[in-house]
Scaffold this motif. Structure first.
Motif, PDB file in Angstrom:
ATOM      1  N   SER A  85      -2.139   8.542   6.663  1.00 20.60           N
ATOM      2  CA  SER A  85      -2.165   7.996   5.297  1.00 20.60           C
ATOM      3  C   SER A  85      -3.589   8.062   4.769  1.00 20.60           C
ATOM      4  CB  SER A  85      -1.720   6.528   5.333  1.00 20.60           C
ATOM      5  OG  SER A  85      -1.932   5.899   4.091  1.00 20.60           O
TER       6      SER A  85
ATOM      7  N   TYR B  55      -8.877  -0.325   2.290  1.00 19.49           N
ATOM      8  CA  TYR B  55      -8.834  -0.903   0.937  1.00 19.49           C
ATOM      9  C   TYR B  55      -8.526  -2.397   1.047  1.00 19.49           C
ATOM     10  CZ  TYR B  55      -3.809   0.027   1.620  1.00 19.49           C
ATOM     11  OH  TYR B  55      -2.543   0.095   2.129  1.00 19.49           O
TER      12      TYR B  55
ATOM     13  N   TYR C  87      -2.763  -2.549   8.334  1.00 22.14           N
ATOM     14  CA  TYR C  87      -2.062  -1.282   8.051  1.00 22.14           C
ATOM     15  C   TYR C  87      -3.081  -0.142   8.140  1.00 22.14           C
ATOM     16  CZ  TYR C  87       0.505   2.484   5.812  1.00 22.14           C
ATOM     17  OH  TYR C  87       1.091   3.694   5.551  1.00 22.14           O
TER      18      TYR C  87
ATOM     19  N   ARG D  44       7.061  -3.226   2.510  1.00 14.26           N
ATOM     20  CA  ARG D  44       5.771  -3.941   2.509  1.00 14.26           C
ATOM     21  C   ARG D  44       5.926  -5.332   1.891  1.00 14.26           C
ATOM     22  NH1 ARG D  44       0.116  -1.269   0.878  1.00 14.26           N
ATOM     23  NH2 ARG D  44      -0.511  -1.972   2.938  1.00 14.26           N
TER      24      ARG D  44
HETATM   25  C1  8X3 Z   1       0.456   4.218   2.136  1.00 13.80           C
HETATM   26  C2  8X3 Z   1      -0.699   4.322   1.231  1.00 13.80           C
HETATM   27  O1  8X3 Z   1      -2.177   3.018  -0.352  1.00 13.80           O
HETATM   28  O2  8X3 Z   1       0.216   2.635  -0.536  1.00 13.80           O
HETATM   29  O3  8X3 Z   1       0.122   4.675   3.401  1.00 13.80           O
HETATM   30  O4  8X3 Z   1      -1.021   1.741   1.329  1.00 13.80           O
HETATM   31  S1  8X3 Z   1      -0.934   2.840   0.388  1.00 13.80           S
END
Ligand code: 8X3
Ligand code: NDP
Length: 250
Positions: free
Chosen positions: A137, A144, A150, A191
């Motif tokens: 990813s 972030y 994650y 999520r």
């Molecule tokens: C998913 C990217 O930025 O939506 O792996 O978490 S994000």
């Protein structure tokens, strides 16, 4: 005809990849927990290619090993492994986030990927060929806010992919990773623990990637000649410049 095993085939990127591979005549082993979805896929894609389904939780180490080391004879030689199963669980600051979510992400995205790989790699090593693609990813390339564990799980996928490429190099096994930005799937519903409205908002005001975009890229990668290994791909929606810059129109 090649045989591919896809984890997380019941939804999103994995499901779209199953459709694409079936259309291209690749034989399929499709995995996920939701058995009804796997059965639907087998009925649908079985019209195009040979399909075998296996329903298990990737966290269950014993079951993963038991099932994947005892596949039916005609599906026991795997040419392509797409390590795709995974999700984010929660989006909170690290001190407030649920420890069960930490465990879920590490157990599924990291340990589950390792269990599946551990079951499949020896077969590839003994025939000195194979192709493994891990779905990482953008979250594995930069952290972030509130992404914490994650992101850690996807940084681990990045490291594991590099490690696999080194350790499997002398056996002629190709290893690559595909790292998407925003893809509209069930990812955000998971999520946000079933909050569909909140999930929808993630993709409002811009065109997110579609799972089929990833499926096309994955097919391109696995259809290159044997001497070509696409090692690391970052795929963003045009509206997304980085983890922080997203050109939303609303
Ligand atoms: C998913 C990217 O930025 O939506 O792996 O978490 S994000
Ligand atoms: P989806 O939620 O649509 O699909 C996730 C898949 O993973 C499902 O098929 C699910 O199957 C499977 N899965 C989840 N947990 C388990 C488990 N414990 N055991 C077995 N299978 C499991 O999300 P995506 O298609 O978007 O996600 C696929 C991959 O792409 C993930 O690794 C994700 O981190 C990554 N990714 C997604 C992005 C996005 O924006 N959507 C961006 C970057 C990366 P089931 O529930 O039936 O078990």
């Amino acid at each position: 005809m090649k045989t591919a095993l896809i984890t997380g085939a019941t939804s999103g990127i994995g499901k779209a990849t199953a459709y694409k591979f079936a259309t291209e005549g690749i034989r399929l082993i499709l995995c996920g927990r939701r058995k009804e979805r796997l059965e639907e896929l087998k009925n649908e894609l079985g019209k195009k290619t040979d399909v075998h389904i296996e329903s298990f939780d990737i966290r269950d180490r014993k079951k993963v090993m038991e099932i994947l080391t005892n596949l039916p004879e005609e599906f026991s030689e795997i040419d392509i492994l797409i390590n795709n199963a995974g999700n984010a669980h929660g989006l909170e600051p690290i001190h407030e986030a649920d420890i069960d979510d930490f465990e879920a992400m590490l157990d599924i995205n990291v340990k589950g990927l390792l269990y599946v790989s551990k079951a499949i790699m020896p077969g590839m090593v003994s025939k000195k060929s194979g192709h493994i693609i891990n779905i990482g990813s953008t979250a594995g390339k930069g952290v972030y806010p509130n992404g914490n564990v994650y992101c850690a799980s996807k940084f681990a996928v990045d490291a594991i992919s590099k490690a696999m490429r080194i350790d499997l190099n002398k056996y002629g096994i190709r290893v690559g990773e595909v790292n998407p930005g925003f893809v509209e799937t069930e990812f955000s519903v998971v999520r946000f623990k079933g909050d569909v409205e909140k999930a929808k908002k993630v993709y409002e005001g811009f065109q997110a990637l579609k799972p089929e975009d990833l499926a096309d890229i994955l097919y391109f990668i696995v259809s290159r000649p044997a001497h070509v290994n696409i090692a690391d791909v970052l795929v963003l929606p045009t509206a997304q410049a980085s983890n922080y810059i997203l050109n939303r129109k609303t």
